[in-house]
Design an enzyme around this catalytic site. Sequence first.
Site, PDB file in Angstrom:
ATOM      1  N   SER A 163       0.833  -1.218   0.000  1.00  0.00           N
ATOM      2  CA  SER A 163       0.000   0.000   0.000  1.00  0.00           C
ATOM      3  C   SER A 163       0.862   1.260   0.000  1.00  0.00           C
ATOM      4  O   SER A 163       0.543   2.238  -0.688  1.00  0.00           O
ATOM      5  CB  SER A 163      -0.969   0.003   1.184  1.00  0.00           C
ATOM      6  OG  SER A 163      -0.305  -0.255   2.388  1.00  0.00           O
ATOM      7  N   HIS A 189      -1.931  -8.923   1.953  1.00  0.00           N
ATOM      8  CA  HIS A 189      -1.624  -7.641   2.607  1.00  0.00           C
ATOM      9  C   HIS A 189      -2.792  -7.324   3.558  1.00  0.00           C
ATOM     10  O   HIS A 189      -3.087  -8.101   4.462  1.00  0.00           O
ATOM     11  CB  HIS A 189      -1.384  -6.590   1.520  1.00  0.00           C
ATOM     12  CG  HIS A 189      -0.831  -5.281   1.997  1.00  0.00           C
ATOM     13  ND1 HIS A 189      -0.163  -5.138   3.183  1.00  0.00           N
ATOM     14  CD2 HIS A 189      -0.860  -4.021   1.442  1.00  0.00           C
ATOM     15  CE1 HIS A 189       0.208  -3.865   3.334  1.00  0.00           C
ATOM     16  NE2 HIS A 189      -0.214  -3.177   2.287  1.00  0.00           N
ATOM     17  N   HIS A 231       5.786 -12.787   7.717  1.00  0.00           N
ATOM     18  CA  HIS A 231       5.967 -11.409   7.245  1.00  0.00           C
ATOM     19  C   HIS A 231       7.139 -11.358   6.281  1.00  0.00           C
ATOM     20  O   HIS A 231       8.102 -12.102   6.433  1.00  0.00           O
ATOM     21  CB  HIS A 231       6.230 -10.452   8.425  1.00  0.00           C
ATOM     22  CG  HIS A 231       5.976  -9.029   8.065  1.00  0.00           C
ATOM     23  ND1 HIS A 231       6.932  -8.233   7.493  1.00  0.00           N
ATOM     24  CD2 HIS A 231       4.850  -8.274   8.142  1.00  0.00           C
ATOM     25  CE1 HIS A 231       6.412  -7.044   7.263  1.00  0.00           C
ATOM     26  NE2 HIS A 231       5.152  -7.033   7.641  1.00  0.00           N
ATOM     27  N   ARG A 272       2.931  -4.622  16.852  1.00  0.00           N
ATOM     28  CA  ARG A 272       1.544  -4.178  16.677  1.00  0.00           C
ATOM     29  C   ARG A 272       0.587  -5.262  17.184  1.00  0.00           C
ATOM     30  O   ARG A 272      -0.496  -4.980  17.679  1.00  0.00           O
ATOM     31  CB  ARG A 272       1.266  -3.859  15.199  1.00  0.00           C
ATOM     32  CG  ARG A 272       2.170  -2.760  14.657  1.00  0.00           C
ATOM     33  CD  ARG A 272       2.024  -2.579  13.156  1.00  0.00           C
ATOM     34  NE  ARG A 272       2.385  -3.765  12.407  1.00  0.00           N
ATOM     35  CZ  ARG A 272       2.255  -3.903  11.098  1.00  0.00           C
ATOM     36  NH1 ARG A 272       1.767  -2.915  10.382  1.00  0.00           N
ATOM     37  NH2 ARG A 272       2.618  -5.025  10.486  1.00  0.00           N
ATOM     38  N   ASP A 310      -2.217  -8.463  11.766  1.00  0.00           N
ATOM     39  CA  ASP A 310      -3.576  -8.911  11.450  1.00  0.00           C
ATOM     40  C   ASP A 310      -4.045 -10.075  12.316  1.00  0.00           C
ATOM     41  O   ASP A 310      -5.232 -10.391  12.327  1.00  0.00           O
ATOM     42  CB  ASP A 310      -3.651  -9.313   9.971  1.00  0.00           C
ATOM     43  CG  ASP A 310      -3.317  -8.148   9.053  1.00  0.00           C
ATOM     44  OD1 ASP A 310      -3.793  -7.030   9.342  1.00  0.00           O
ATOM     45  OD2 ASP A 310      -2.576  -8.339   8.079  1.00  0.00           O
TER      46      ASP A 310
HETATM   47  N1  CMX Z   1       1.372 -20.103   6.703  1.00  0.00           N
HETATM   48  C1  CMX Z   1       1.844 -21.066   5.912  1.00  0.00           C
HETATM   49  N2  CMX Z   1       2.882 -20.935   5.072  1.00  0.00           N
HETATM   50  C2  CMX Z   1       3.477 -19.745   5.043  1.00  0.00           C
HETATM   51  C3  CMX Z   1       3.062 -18.677   5.860  1.00  0.00           C
HETATM   52  C4  CMX Z   1       1.952 -18.884   6.707  1.00  0.00           C
HETATM   53  N3  CMX Z   1       1.455 -17.927   7.482  1.00  0.00           N
HETATM   54  N4  CMX Z   1       3.847 -17.616   5.609  1.00  0.00           N
HETATM   55  C5  CMX Z   1       4.732 -17.996   4.675  1.00  0.00           C
HETATM   56  N5  CMX Z   1       4.505 -19.275   4.322  1.00  0.00           N
HETATM   57  C6  CMX Z   1       5.186 -20.034   3.291  1.00  0.00           C
HETATM   58  C7  CMX Z   1       5.069 -19.281   1.964  1.00  0.00           C
HETATM   59  O1  CMX Z   1       3.804 -19.528   1.340  1.00  0.00           O
HETATM   60  C8  CMX Z   1       6.225 -19.822   1.206  1.00  0.00           C
HETATM   61  O2  CMX Z   1       5.883 -21.104   0.736  1.00  0.00           O
HETATM   62  P1  CMX Z   1       6.326 -21.603  -0.747  1.00  0.00           P
HETATM   63  O3  CMX Z   1       7.822 -21.565  -0.738  1.00  0.00           O
HETATM   64  O4  CMX Z   1       5.738 -22.961  -0.851  1.00  0.00           O
HETATM   65  O5  CMX Z   1       5.729 -20.617  -1.706  1.00  0.00           O
HETATM   66  C9  CMX Z   1       7.298 -20.002   2.308  1.00  0.00           C
HETATM   67  O6  CMX Z   1       6.565 -20.087   3.550  1.00  0.00           O
HETATM   68  C10 CMX Z   1       8.287 -18.887   2.406  1.00  0.00           C
HETATM   69  O7  CMX Z   1       7.585 -17.664   2.565  1.00  0.00           O
HETATM   70  P2  CMX Z   1       8.261 -16.452   3.335  1.00  0.00           P
HETATM   71  O8  CMX Z   1       9.481 -16.048   2.558  1.00  0.00           O
HETATM   72  O9  CMX Z   1       8.421 -16.779   4.766  1.00  0.00           O
HETATM   73  O10 CMX Z   1       7.123 -15.329   3.264  1.00  0.00           O
HETATM   74  P3  CMX Z   1       6.911 -14.242   2.130  1.00  0.00           P
HETATM   75  O11 CMX Z   1       7.823 -13.098   2.402  1.00  0.00           O
HETATM   76  O12 CMX Z   1       6.935 -14.834   0.764  1.00  0.00           O
HETATM   77  O13 CMX Z   1       5.404 -13.815   2.409  1.00  0.00           O
HETATM   78  C11 CMX Z   1       3.542 -13.207   3.735  1.00  0.00           C
HETATM   79  C12 CMX Z   1       5.041 -13.021   3.521  1.00  0.00           C
HETATM   80  C13 CMX Z   1       3.050 -12.215   4.789  1.00  0.00           C
HETATM   81  C14 CMX Z   1       2.798 -12.884   2.404  1.00  0.00           C
HETATM   82  C15 CMX Z   1       3.274 -14.666   4.155  1.00  0.00           C
HETATM   83  O14 CMX Z   1       3.922 -14.915   5.378  1.00  0.00           O
HETATM   84  C16 CMX Z   1       1.792 -14.993   4.259  1.00  0.00           C
HETATM   85  O15 CMX Z   1       1.177 -15.359   3.254  1.00  0.00           O
HETATM   86  N6  CMX Z   1       1.217 -14.908   5.502  1.00  0.00           N
HETATM   87  C17 CMX Z   1      -0.193 -15.137   5.696  1.00  0.00           C
HETATM   88  C18 CMX Z   1      -1.008 -13.943   5.201  1.00  0.00           C
HETATM   89  C19 CMX Z   1      -0.826 -12.743   6.125  1.00  0.00           C
HETATM   90  O16 CMX Z   1      -0.913 -12.854   7.335  1.00  0.00           O
HETATM   91  N7  CMX Z   1      -0.603 -11.573   5.519  1.00  0.00           N
HETATM   92  C20 CMX Z   1      -0.540 -10.296   6.261  1.00  0.00           C
HETATM   93  C21 CMX Z   1       0.842  -9.683   6.289  1.00  0.00           C
HETATM   94  C22 CMX Z   1       0.830  -8.342   6.977  1.00  0.00           C
HETATM   95  C23 CMX Z   1       0.415  -7.271   6.003  1.00  0.00           C
HETATM   96  O17 CMX Z   1       1.125  -6.990   5.051  1.00  0.00           O
HETATM   97  O18 CMX Z   1      -0.650  -6.676   6.213  1.00  0.00           O
END
Ligand code: CMX
Length: 437
Positions: A241, A271, A318, A327, A373
């Site tokens: 954002s 996000h 994250h 937070r 979140d």
């Molecule tokens: N549950 C399960 N698996 C997860 C996970 C979770 N909460 N978070 C990361 N992973 C997985 C990823 O999907 C990825 O898997 P693949 O290699 O199979 O694709 C692996 O772990 C590595 O990911 P990462 O490098 O740790 O995380 P990213 O930087 O790619 O993504 C985020 C970060 C937030 C998108 C991810 O942790 C996620 O999807 N979390 C759940 C959704 C969420 O809570 N989003 C809110 C974030 C805060 C915000 O921006 O508002």
Amino acid sequence: MGYIKDQFKAKADTQNQEIKSILEKHGNRILEQVTLAQAYQGMRGITGLVTETSLLDSNEGIRFRGFSIPELRDKLPKAEGGKEPLPEGLFYLMLMGEIPSEADVDHISATWARRSHVPTHVFQVIEALPVSTHPMTQFCAAILALQTESKFAKAYEDGMSKKQYWEFVYEDSMTLIARLPRVAAYIYRRKYKNGDHIQPDGMLDWSANFAHMLGYDDFSFSELMRLYLTIHADHEGGNVSAHATHLVGSALSDPYFSFAAGMTGLAGPLHGLANQEVIRWIEELQEKLETQEPSKEQLSEYILQTLKEGKVVPGYGHAVLRKTDPRFTAQMEFAKTHCPNDPTIKTVWNVYEVAPPILENTGKIKNPWPNVDAHSGALLKYYGLIEEDFYTVLFGVSRALGVLASLCWDRALGLPIERPKSITTEWVKKFVATSEN
Ligand code: CMX
């Protein structure tokens, strides 16, 4: 010109001089090397952006102009009888780089109250959409409808000088922030309360007035709003954002267009939309396990099942943070004071105990800890704000503070149109072949 605007200009002029002299001496210094993997993997870890308002430390969490969230809760001015910071104060801090006085915060509250009138056509645009439309779609449409009010767009058309950009961005930003609670509350009351709208109360602070227009007049909920609207405001410049707002603003699109871009990004489930996903996931597990307060064993099994189904555990992980998000902790502290016995909140705390080791054991997730979140939905539900698809709008109202304060800085510093270089896989194949030789 208001005195805050005058002072902001003076600060920006000083900063401009400092940046000029830094770049003259050190402009060619290399920050870091960029790897091929980073180009394919979301530019993670590439430093290529200046955002003055906040800085994220992967272990400590966010600092706003050097102040952590616990420090903000301590130092920023509060409402009479309240314990939580007023978001007006955080906006001042992000803009000016200093903790505001009570008078500064009162000045901002009064300015926003004075500018909060939303033109009728904005409500007509919202009304033109089916009531079933997701609140974020209604919110984004309303922000674009507000764009008719842009002083920046008008001044640009009238041929303003580059030196005036910051001034009109500041004016638009203040007006847009002032109007967002009314727009958001209108969407809420339209969608969930049969269009029974509540008029603003100009005597209240920004958060309490928002709470009032949503339908809440109890002090405790206003306190939650003050905390919520403070902690969601900014998370340095690279998140979707913030980055989208900055990027679109760099094309000299006005603050309404720029903020609308940020909000369409916030609407993504990875996000801002994650806050609605978290509470849905918690409620679904409560329903499937037929209890409001499942045991830790039941929760562990449920988390494993979520992972087995190829889904993420929402609210965990994250892109940058590597510890529990402060937070999340701030909301947990709030809940410990205001609602420690609520079963859904207790379930959030139990998930916090069991989820991190399970996620860590997957061996791939870089951060097994909760993000912002993971907690917010349970608190809102406790106060009766049960419509989870509205939660991202609340996040958006708060995020306006950070991304628009940043946009003021972008124009005051004269940052140019953003245009990173991209490459193709064909280019990469040739590059790899050449570097192997
Ligand atoms: N549950 C399960 N698996 C997860 C996970 C979770 N909460 N978070 C990361 N992973 C997985 C990823 O999907 C990825 O898997 P693949 O290699 O199979 O694709 C692996 O772990 C590595 O990911 P990462 O490098 O740790 O995380 P990213 O930087 O790619 O993504 C985020 C970060 C937030 C998108 C991810 O942790 C996620 O999807 N979390 C759940 C959704 C969420 O809570 N989003 C809110 C974030 C805060 C915000 O921006 O508002």
